[in-house]
Design a protein around this motif. Sequence first.
Motif, PDB file in Angstrom:
ATOM      1  N   GLN A 182       0.831  -1.196   0.000  1.00 45.45           N
ATOM      2  CA  GLN A 182       0.000   0.000   0.000  1.00 45.45           C
ATOM      3  C   GLN A 182       0.872   1.255   0.000  1.00 45.45           C
ATOM      4  O   GLN A 182       1.973   1.276   0.555  1.00 45.45           O
ATOM      5  N   ALA A 183       0.341   2.304  -0.624  1.00 44.73           N
ATOM      6  CA  ALA A 183       0.995   3.606  -0.627  1.00 44.73           C
ATOM      7  C   ALA A 183       0.104   4.592   0.110  1.00 44.73           C
ATOM      8  O   ALA A 183      -1.080   4.729  -0.218  1.00 44.73           O
ATOM      9  N   ILE A 184       0.657   5.263   1.105  1.00 44.26           N
ATOM     10  CA  ILE A 184      -0.074   6.308   1.819  1.00 44.26           C
ATOM     11  C   ILE A 184       0.482   7.642   1.352  1.00 44.26           C
ATOM     12  O   ILE A 184       1.659   7.957   1.557  1.00 44.26           O
ATOM     13  N   LEU A 185      -0.356   8.414   0.687  1.00 42.12           N
ATOM     14  CA  LEU A 185       0.044   9.695   0.124  1.00 42.12           C
ATOM     15  C   LEU A 185      -0.029  10.768   1.195  1.00 42.12           C
ATOM     16  O   LEU A 185      -0.977  10.820   1.979  1.00 42.12           O
ATOM     17  N   SER A 186       0.956  11.638   1.208  1.00 41.69           N
ATOM     18  CA  SER A 186       1.012  12.711   2.204  1.00 41.69           C
ATOM     19  C   SER A 186       1.192  14.042   1.490  1.00 41.69           C
ATOM     20  O   SER A 186       2.087  14.195   0.656  1.00 41.69           O
ATOM     21  N   TYR A 187       0.329  15.009   1.828  1.00 37.68           N
ATOM     22  CA  TYR A 187       0.450  16.327   1.227  1.00 37.68           C
ATOM     23  C   TYR A 187      -0.248  17.350   2.105  1.00 37.68           C
ATOM     24  O   TYR A 187      -0.936  17.000   3.082  1.00 37.68           O
ATOM     25  N   LEU A 305     -22.861  -0.053  -0.766  1.00 36.53           N
ATOM     26  CA  LEU A 305     -21.420  -0.073  -0.514  1.00 36.53           C
ATOM     27  C   LEU A 305     -20.987   1.159   0.273  1.00 36.53           C
ATOM     28  O   LEU A 305     -20.119   1.077   1.154  1.00 36.53           O
ATOM     29  N   CYS A 306     -21.619   2.285  -0.014  1.00 36.26           N
ATOM     30  CA  CYS A 306     -21.219   3.535   0.643  1.00 36.26           C
ATOM     31  C   CYS A 306     -21.608   3.569   2.127  1.00 36.26           C
ATOM     32  O   CYS A 306     -21.212   4.497   2.837  1.00 36.26           O
ATOM     33  N   ARG A 307     -22.366   2.591   2.577  1.00 36.26           N
ATOM     34  CA  ARG A 307     -22.733   2.558   3.998  1.00 36.26           C
ATOM     35  C   ARG A 307     -21.725   1.767   4.841  1.00 36.26           C
ATOM     36  O   ARG A 307     -21.917   1.602   6.043  1.00 36.26           O
ATOM     37  N   ILE A 308     -20.655   1.280   4.210  1.00 40.15           N
ATOM     38  CA  ILE A 308     -19.652   0.531   4.974  1.00 40.15           C
ATOM     39  C   ILE A 308     -18.903   1.460   5.920  1.00 40.15           C
ATOM     40  O   ILE A 308     -18.826   2.674   5.706  1.00 40.15           O
ATOM     41  N   LYS A 309     -18.355   0.872   6.950  1.00 38.81           N
ATOM     42  CA  LYS A 309     -17.531   1.634   7.878  1.00 38.81           C
ATOM     43  C   LYS A 309     -16.083   1.599   7.385  1.00 38.81           C
ATOM     44  O   LYS A 309     -15.493   0.528   7.269  1.00 38.81           O
ATOM     45  N   PRO A 310     -15.522   2.746   7.076  1.00 43.85           N
ATOM     46  CA  PRO A 310     -14.158   2.734   6.532  1.00 43.85           C
ATOM     47  C   PRO A 310     -13.155   2.289   7.585  1.00 43.85           C
ATOM     48  O   PRO A 310     -13.258   2.633   8.768  1.00 43.85           O
ATOM     49  N   ALA A 311     -12.177   1.508   7.155  1.00 44.28           N
ATOM     50  CA  ALA A 311     -11.110   1.072   8.048  1.00 44.28           C
ATOM     51  C   ALA A 311     -10.152   2.231   8.303  1.00 44.28           C
ATOM     52  O   ALA A 311      -9.990   3.133   7.472  1.00 44.28           O
ATOM     53  N   ALA A 312      -9.532   2.210   9.478  1.00 47.49           N
ATOM     54  CA  ALA A 312      -8.564   3.245   9.825  1.00 47.49           C
ATOM     55  C   ALA A 312      -7.298   3.077   8.993  1.00 47.49           C
ATOM     56  O   ALA A 312      -6.966   1.978   8.530  1.00 47.49           O
ATOM     57  N   LEU A 313      -6.594   4.180   8.804  1.00 48.75           N
ATOM     58  CA  LEU A 313      -5.318   4.099   8.117  1.00 48.75           C
ATOM     59  C   LEU A 313      -4.338   3.272   8.948  1.00 48.75           C
ATOM     60  O   LEU A 313      -4.374   3.294  10.174  1.00 48.75           O
ATOM     61  N   PRO A 314      -3.444   2.536   8.313  1.00 51.16           N
ATOM     62  CA  PRO A 314      -2.448   1.778   9.081  1.00 51.16           C
ATOM     63  C   PRO A 314      -1.484   2.718   9.798  1.00 51.16           C
ATOM     64  O   PRO A 314      -1.387   3.902   9.459  1.00 51.16           O
ATOM     65  N   LYS A 318       5.439   4.676  11.672  1.00 52.23           N
ATOM     66  CA  LYS A 318       6.501   3.918  12.334  1.00 52.23           C
ATOM     67  C   LYS A 318       7.234   2.984  11.380  1.00 52.23           C
ATOM     68  O   LYS A 318       8.112   2.227  11.797  1.00 52.23           O
ATOM     69  N   GLY A 319       6.882   3.016  10.130  1.00 58.64           N
ATOM     70  CA  GLY A 319       7.520   2.143   9.157  1.00 58.64           C
ATOM     71  C   GLY A 319       6.678   0.930   8.863  1.00 58.64           C
ATOM     72  O   GLY A 319       5.830   0.524   9.662  1.00 58.64           O
ATOM     73  N   GLY A 320       6.905   0.338   7.704  1.00 58.69           N
ATOM     74  CA  GLY A 320       6.116  -0.804   7.277  1.00 58.69           C
ATOM     75  C   GLY A 320       6.911  -2.087   7.229  1.00 58.69           C
ATOM     76  O   GLY A 320       8.089  -2.129   7.605  1.00 58.69           O
ATOM     77  N   PRO A 321       6.290  -3.157   6.769  1.00 66.67           N
ATOM     78  CA  PRO A 321       6.979  -4.449   6.644  1.00 66.67           C
ATOM     79  C   PRO A 321       8.184  -4.343   5.707  1.00 66.67           C
ATOM     80  O   PRO A 321       8.219  -3.524   4.791  1.00 66.67           O
TER      81      PRO A 321
END
Length: 925
Positions: A182-187, A305-314, A318-321
């Motif tokens: 996964q890529a987490i974009l930061s801006y 689908l839009c009624r789903i509960k979004p998951a939190a960002l990882p 602290k760094g990834g695998p």
Amino acid sequence: MSQIVKNQVRKWGVVSFVVLSLATLLLTGYTHYEANIFNQPDSTNLNPFVETGFPYISTSVDARKLGTAFPADNQAARTLALQLGDSAYACFDTDLLRWSVAWTGKFLPMVLMAQISYKNFFNKNNGIAKLTGEAKIATGPYAGWTVGKPIFRDGKTTLDQTWKALPAEQARWSGVYVYGNQAILSYSVGDSKIFELPGIAKFEGQVAFTRTIRAEHIASDLYMTVAEISNGTSSEVKGKIAYVYQGANKDSVTAIGIAGKGAWQPEVTDGKYLTVKVPASSKQSEAMVLIWKGPTKSIKAFEKLCRIKPAALPDFAKGGPTHWKETITTKGVTAPDTAAFVTDQLTLPLANPWKRNVRVADIAFFKDGRAAVVTFEGDVWTVDGITKDLANVKWKRFASGLHEPMSIEVVRDTIYVFDRGGIVKLHDLNQDGNADYYENFSNIMPQSAESREWAADLVYAPDGSFYVAKGGSLSNGPGMTSMAVGKGFRTGSDQNGTILKISPDGRRFEVIATGLRGPYLGLHPENGTLTATDQQGNFVPSTPIYVIKKGDYYGVPPTAHRSDNPPIAPPLTWIPHSVDRSSLGQAWITGNKMGPLNGSLIHFSFGTPGLFRVLIDSTSKIMQGGVSYINASYPAPTSKGAINPADEQLYVTGFNLWGSASVGISSLMRLRYTGKPSYMPNQFRAGTQGVILGFDSELDRAAATNLASFDVKRYNYNRTEEYGSGHFKLDKSTGEEIMPVAGAYVSADGKKVLLLIPDMTEVMQMEVAYRLLAKDGKKMNDHFYFTVNSSDDINLKKYGFDNVDLALLTAKKTEMAAQPARVEVASIERGQEVFQKMACAGCHSPGTKTDGMYGPPFKNLYKSQRIFDDGTKVLADESYLRESILSPSKKIVKGYNEEMPSFVGVLSDSEIESVILYIKSLSGN
């Protein structure tokens, strides 16, 4: 070992065999990870350029022709092409902070320069990445996020294609966190910080694109433009979902929905723009935006689908695998101490578990002597175990996904890379040996999508700033912009062909120099002296080396970027085409362990290939210099290098692609001083009385005072819009002037020779060929190439010359004027000699080879039909061959570019006739 390989070892020797082995390893693949260049692998090939386990590649994309439903103007030079899973993808434009396009089906075609040559090493026929899958959503070339209100490019507010990032106070790309696949974009947008996780959600055979977003410090309302639908027929907003219908019967729809508890609200503007309003808030706000295009009959399923509960960002901060756990060990090859300077080979980790190509572009060092290298593939590797014997060189992948990087620096043990995205600062957040955060240190320099507007070079300055060199937007590649004013160029960005200084914080820049075609840099790490080379071509008559000064202009009108008509700054020296037709970086030898080279400037030749020692005459009114070749083994093109602080030797990188006399694909080597005597020139002075050359070793006085030991000639170039230049005498007639040597004197210390040369004056190019002996009996047969920018009087006594008879200057000049011209006889053998001497072999094969060659092959060329770009045809007879040698830009063979200089004045009539005879012989005539 095969019989063919054994024959090549006997023919070329062990050192040259390294070249064959490197190429063979690349071509055949690998079966084990313990690499040894003499082990011939059995099977497997390189894996694809795009790796399935990494979330993105950096690239450019042309999405201007997606169809009537999408914006017609949609290009992006700096994007992350994201792999979202299940054959779904999106391009995030890091300049405008927008999803430029999202699609399903096939990924982008791998046609950019680094991509298309990834397996086909000499393939320069790069293209422009265009979608081959099915586009679902797109936006035009305007800001993806704005403060206070949405802004579009529809006549209300215009944001022209400037190839620049948004102003930092408006919005700024911060970087990307890599967390597994996964890529987490930061801006940032205004004062707000945004973190975004792109993804997809599947329902009823449909794909919805998801943007899970965390917004912090929302001082004012923010607007995110999600999609532009150019053929919408109607629209509506229902609660947290907005729709734009398409088709006369509204049979298809593009919709966005908001999942989550926040107050985020979808909107439709002008019936075509889908946006999301993020209200001002003192608290952190999170939501998932779902974007979908599909049949209207699936609206209910999308609403569900839009009624789903979004998951939190990882927890990405602290760094990834760990992506690349393995360490690859290779055994280097140390050269025997047969000369003062030899090249040891650090064997590349070509046998690696990812079957990844490794074309090394640049190297930098940590304080402890470990190295970091960057590859043209977009990878960064760290290198340990760089010992004297190179017995266990340890390689570990550190980063990936970069866009055609060619420069790397290590500053306070932190890695910086310059690619088309800007200067990227790499962070290993969890100390696992892999980069987790690819920070945008600086993207303030504009970057067009033109393939030749390279992110060419990056050097770190003593004051904490960086200098960058940007390639000119040459027209010998696929174009995304219009042709520029000036032959051989496209418009590109407004800083193509420039040298910029980037502030220590990466947020500001100043233009240092303009008017360059393809500059590469060198910087003295202690005193800050900045140098550059340029690429011979249109407006650049031959290879120059410059000492860069702020405000200088270097003679290429399409990259001048100024209107004050400045004078053209002279180079330190020119280098003839036959000596170096393609130059790259420079490096200063710091420290005290390189013997005679200590303190020297080293010039890197891609085309020759090899290293040149640069001598500088700073006593003249205008600084001037010259070069001499460092004789050593160079198994691949030499591009850039750096001094290792541990052993203080020069490490050199390079890879093949654009046309070099070398057949090697890539190498990393160490130029090592052995302690043996050196016989190179080490001092240079040119002035009214002639030329002084100093040498590392004491000279045999009899040989050095023999006038027959020297041949001297001079000539000028013409700077025009044509590619390169012929040679011209000082009276502007074609040809070269053979200069008489009136006298030769050896200095008191025995290490310098003074050549008395009549009629010394300013000239662009001089050459001294010498056939000398050292005092110890060593033959010293070589050349020195230099430029005379200022012919001042030389204080001969200062250099150790007494009792010099200057009257010889007048007498010799009169004697030479009365000598008859030499008569030369044309022959096939002489034509073959010219073919090699003038570097024709680097661009034209005497056989049928086309890979790695800039020009057509010569075998069976004579009397063949030539088809040109304009569709015209001609038979390749003697007249055509002569015209091609003297006026190569007049007719360009279809499939090739204008990349050959004129040989007017370079070759005599006899030499031209000899080359024609040689070409005819290759066709059996």
